[in-house]
Structures are given as structure tokens and as C-alpha cells.
Write a protein that holds these residues in place. Structure first.
Motif, PDB file in Angstrom:
ATOM      1  N   ILE A   1      19.375   4.247   1.310  1.00  0.00           N
ATOM      2  CA  ILE A   1      18.409   3.161   1.167  1.00  0.00           C
ATOM      3  C   ILE A   1      19.166   1.884   0.866  1.00  0.00           C
ATOM      4  O   ILE A   1      20.267   1.902   0.326  1.00  0.00           O
TER       5      ILE A   1
ATOM      6  N   THR B   1      12.572   7.328  -5.688  1.00  0.00           N
ATOM      7  CA  THR B   1      12.399   6.645  -4.401  1.00  0.00           C
ATOM      8  C   THR B   1      12.647   7.590  -3.239  1.00  0.00           C
ATOM      9  O   THR B   1      11.929   7.555  -2.230  1.00  0.00           O
TER      10      THR B   1
ATOM     11  N   THR C   1       9.544   9.698  -2.886  1.00  0.00           N
ATOM     12  CA  THR C   1       8.463   8.935  -2.261  1.00  0.00           C
ATOM     13  C   THR C   1       8.699   8.778  -0.770  1.00  0.00           C
ATOM     14  O   THR C   1       7.777   8.910   0.048  1.00  0.00           O
ATOM     15  N   LYS C   2       9.936   8.511  -0.386  1.00  0.00           N
ATOM     16  CA  LYS C   2      10.269   8.383   1.036  1.00  0.00           C
ATOM     17  C   LYS C   2      10.044   9.697   1.773  1.00  0.00           C
ATOM     18  O   LYS C   2       9.542   9.724   2.904  1.00  0.00           O
TER      19      LYS C   2
ATOM     20  N   VAL D   1       7.266   9.055   4.375  1.00  0.00           N
ATOM     21  CA  VAL D   1       7.943   8.632   5.607  1.00  0.00           C
ATOM     22  C   VAL D   1       8.489   9.828   6.374  1.00  0.00           C
ATOM     23  O   VAL D   1       8.133  10.066   7.531  1.00  0.00           O
ATOM     24  N   ASP D   2       9.359  10.608   5.729  1.00  0.00           N
ATOM     25  CA  ASP D   2      10.042  11.689   6.438  1.00  0.00           C
ATOM     26  C   ASP D   2       9.104  12.807   6.870  1.00  0.00           C
ATOM     27  O   ASP D   2       9.379  13.503   7.857  1.00  0.00           O
TER      28      ASP D   2
ATOM     29  N   ARG E   1       8.633   7.626  10.750  1.00  0.00           N
ATOM     30  CA  ARG E   1      10.068   7.648  10.525  1.00  0.00           C
ATOM     31  C   ARG E   1      10.779   6.387  10.992  1.00  0.00           C
ATOM     32  O   ARG E   1      11.938   6.172  10.660  1.00  0.00           O
TER      33      ARG E   1
ATOM     34  N   ASN F   1      12.427   4.274   8.287  1.00  0.00           N
ATOM     35  CA  ASN F   1      13.798   4.529   7.824  1.00  0.00           C
ATOM     36  C   ASN F   1      14.778   3.499   8.373  1.00  0.00           C
ATOM     37  O   ASN F   1      15.769   3.163   7.710  1.00  0.00           O
TER      38      ASN F   1
ATOM     39  N   ILE G   1      14.603   0.410   6.013  1.00  0.00           N
ATOM     40  CA  ILE G   1      15.016   0.545   4.610  1.00  0.00           C
ATOM     41  C   ILE G   1      16.396   1.165   4.465  1.00  0.00           C
ATOM     42  O   ILE G   1      16.885   1.316   3.340  1.00  0.00           O
TER      43      ILE G   1
END
Length: 370
Positions: A298, A326, A329-330, A334-335, A341, A344, A347
Motif C-alpha cells: 500500500i 488496513t 479491510t482491503k 477489494v481483494d 481489484r 489495488n 493504492i
């Protein structure tokens, strides 16, 4: 014959603005819930991170035929030792500073007198100086440190909860890999996200531990050479605060810089600050990227904002666990969803190479082989 879609049909996508508003409202509710439950979420997540950190020990023992119960006990005891070392070291460092500062009351008063004289020569009114000095004394500094120590003790008061969570998580962690394998066919994205979170957290912990140890040793040698009291304590504090992203070395710098000011004056304090910054820059900015590259995945901006947010939402533990929180949370937002995705790319610490550059590199390698 297909009927034309009516304007009121439910399969039409919602306006993007409405989606953004609904998402923002849901985010506010979630953040409010996290902040209200910070006293529980902080200790529970600390237990989770410790369990993840020591899980390779249990996995290594299982691969060598050790019974499940013995591998679980080994992992749980290791997590307990790490917890005791973390809490005890931080409390010891702060308590030593609180104990040491009153011995420097004369030096502090003399320094305040010199500053007062300097301000007077610069034309600052005595009334303004006196108002400032009423709020600046050694007792107020000690009071702030005692408040910090009280917050550490408050975290320690949750020790029973942390111990119990580690106990139960440690028993489940031994078989958790097989559980993920069982659902990998149906929920492959979830398995990938959770595996990435665990691997990223362990990578962050091991890299931060290794380079934090190097930084702490260099800081301790520096303070010993300069004759700053409690050099080993401040080295220990530098190691612990190294886990706080972005500003950790500043937190570890304050106590030795303060003692350097009281022991040798502004020149000694300035030298300690400059050398601390130099050591941190060399280790964190030059050596670390060349040895391990991007250990977290990140950006620096996101890690700093994560530090601010999690410290506000959870408290001191939030600052210490900002990066793992973090990463979790990602992984969950997101993942776990292939459609998200692309975030990613925005960030990540390093932007991906353009496809043209990758093809050019492959072509050059093929040409060299020919």
C-alpha cells in the motif's frame, strides 16, 4: 416476441450518484460502529494478529508429525510470550522515563530561565512569557507521560479478553488451512483474499521486526556513545514504535531527545535528533527497499491516513495495528471481489508496469537468448 423493458423494471442499474450516496451512508454507519466498539475490536484484532504471526510455528510442527494439541499449545504459548513482551516493554520504557524526569528538575528550571531571558531580549512581553510558563513545567510533562502509561495499563486491563481470544483462535488456527482448502472450489476469491491478508500481515510483521531491531541497535549505540541515560530503554522503545507507520520513529525519538536536552543542552538534543533521522532514513528509505522491496503493498499516503483513522477509531492499539487493519479491510472490500481489484492499482506502493514496457522487456530477453 420479447417485451420492451419498461422504465420501472428492477433490473435497470441504479444511478451512480445514488450508489455513491448509499455507499457513503453505509460507510458512516460502519465507522460509527467501529468507533463505538473500539474497546473490544482493538484487543480482539491484536489477538488475531498475534495468532497469524505464530501460525507458521504450528504448521511447521504439524508437518513433522507433532500432534494437533501439542502444535496448538506451542503456537498459543508463543503468542502469549509475544504479548507479554510487547506490553511489558512499552510499560517499562514509559515508567522509566516518568521515574527519571524528576531528577532533572534543576536543569529544567535553568533551561526555562535561559529561554525566558532570550525571549525577553527578543522583545517578548513578560506577561506573555509568564502565561506560557504556567503551562510548561516538568510536572506537566510527567503528567502527560503518566496519562500515556495509564492508557497502556488500560490496554493491559483487557489482557483477559486478549488471552482468551488467543486461546480459542490458537486452537482453531491449526486446522484453518484445511478449512480454506475445503471451500476453495466454491469461494476461491474469498480464500485468495484471506490468504493474501495473512501473508501480507506476516510479511509486514517479520520485515518490521527485522529492520526495527537493526534500527534499535544503532540507536542504542548512538545514545551510549553520547552518554544519554537509559540508552537500552530508548533502544527498546525505538523497536516497539517502529511498528507504528510513518511517525513511529518520531515517537521513539521524543524521550531520548528530551533527556539529551536536560543532560547536555539544546546542542546535544539537536545532535540526537539529526542522528536519529539519519539512521531512520538510511534503514527505512535506502536499505529496506533494496532488501525486501515493497513489503506491504500500500502507498505511503494510504498508510499514513490509515494510521490517523485507526488511531482515532480504536485508540493506541489502532496506531500499532494500522497496517494489518488496513490489509484486512482491503482483503474484505477489494481483494474478495474481482470487480473491485482495480482499486489495488490506485493504492499500491508502486504502480504496475505498462503492458508495452513488459512486452519490450520480454522481447529484449528473447533477442539476448537468440
Amino acid at each position: 416476441m420479447t417485451e420492451p423493458a419498461s422504465p420501472g423494471r428492477a433490473d435497470l442499474p441504479l444511478p451512480r450518484g445514488l450508489v455513491v450516496l448509499v455507499g457513503a451512508a453505509a460507510l458512516v454507519v460502519v465507522v460509527a460502529g467501529v468507533r463505538s466498539l473500539g474497546g473490544i475490536l482493538g484487543p480482539v484484532f491484536l489477538a488475531l494478529i498475534l495468532t497469524i504471526a505464530v501460525s507458521p510455528i504450528a504448521a511447521w510442527l504439524r508437518r513433522r508429525g507433532v500432534p494437533v494439541w501439542l502444535a496448538s499449545v506451542a503456537g498459543i504459548l508463543t503468542a502469549f510470550l509475544l504479548l507479554a513482551a510487547l506490553a511489558g516493554s512499552l510499560a517499562f520504557a514509559i515508567s522509566e522515563l516518568v521515574t527519571q524526569l524528576p531528577a532533572y528538575s534543576d536543569q529544567f528550571n535553568a533551561l526555562v530561565g535561559e529561554v525566558t531571558s532570550l525571549l525577553g531580549r527578543l522583545g517578548v512581553e513578560q506577561a506573555q512569557i509568564q502565561d506560557a510558563l504556567r503551562q510548561l513545567d516538568l510536572g506537566s510533562v510527567v503528567g502527560v507521560l503518566q496519562n500515556v502509561l495509564g492508557q497502556v495499563a488500560g490496554v493491559a486491563s483487557d489482557l483477559l479478553l486478549i488471552v482468551l481470544v488467543i486461546l480459542f483462535m490458537g486452537m482453531d488456527a491449526v486446522n484453518f488451512r484445511s478449512r480454506l482448502a475445503a471451500i476453495s472450489g466454491e469461494r476461491g476469491d474469498v480464500v485468495t483474499a484471506l490468504t493474501s491478508f495473512a501473508a501480507g500481515t506476516r510479511r509486514f510483521l517479520w520485515v518490521t521486526t527485522a529492520f526495527g531491531l537493526v534500527t534499535a541497535i544503532l540507536d542504542t549505540i548512538l545514545l551510549l556513545v553520547m552518554g544519554i541515560p537509559l540508552a537500552f530503554v530508548w533502544g527498546l522503545l525505538a523497536f516497539i514504535t517502529n511498528f507504528v507507520p510513518n511517525i513511529g520513529f518520531v515517537l521513539g525519538l521524543v524521550p531520548p531527545a528530551l533527556l539529551a536536552l536536560l543532560e547536555g543542552g539544546p546542542g546535544t538534543m539537536l545532535l540526537v535528533i539529526v542522528l536519529y533521522i539519519a539512521i531512520n532514513f538510511v534503514v527505512e528509505s535506502l536499505v529496506l527497499p533494496k532488501v525486501v522491496g515493497d513489503a506491504v503493498g500500500i502507498s505511503v499516503t494510504l498508510s499514513f491516513l490509515a494510521l490517523v483513522f485507526w488511531a482515532w477509531a480504536i485508540g493506541p492499539l489502532g496506531a500499532l495495528l494500522a497496517i494489518p487493519l488496513t490489509l484486512m479491510t482491503k482483503a474484505l472490500l477489494v481483494d474478495v471481489d474481482p470487480a473491485n481489484r482495480w482499486i489495488n492499482v490506485l493504492i499500491a506502493a508502486r504502480p504496475p508496469r505498462p503492458p508495452e514496457a513488459a512486452r519490450d522487456e520480454e522481447s529484449s530477453v528473447d533477442s539476448a537468448d537468440d
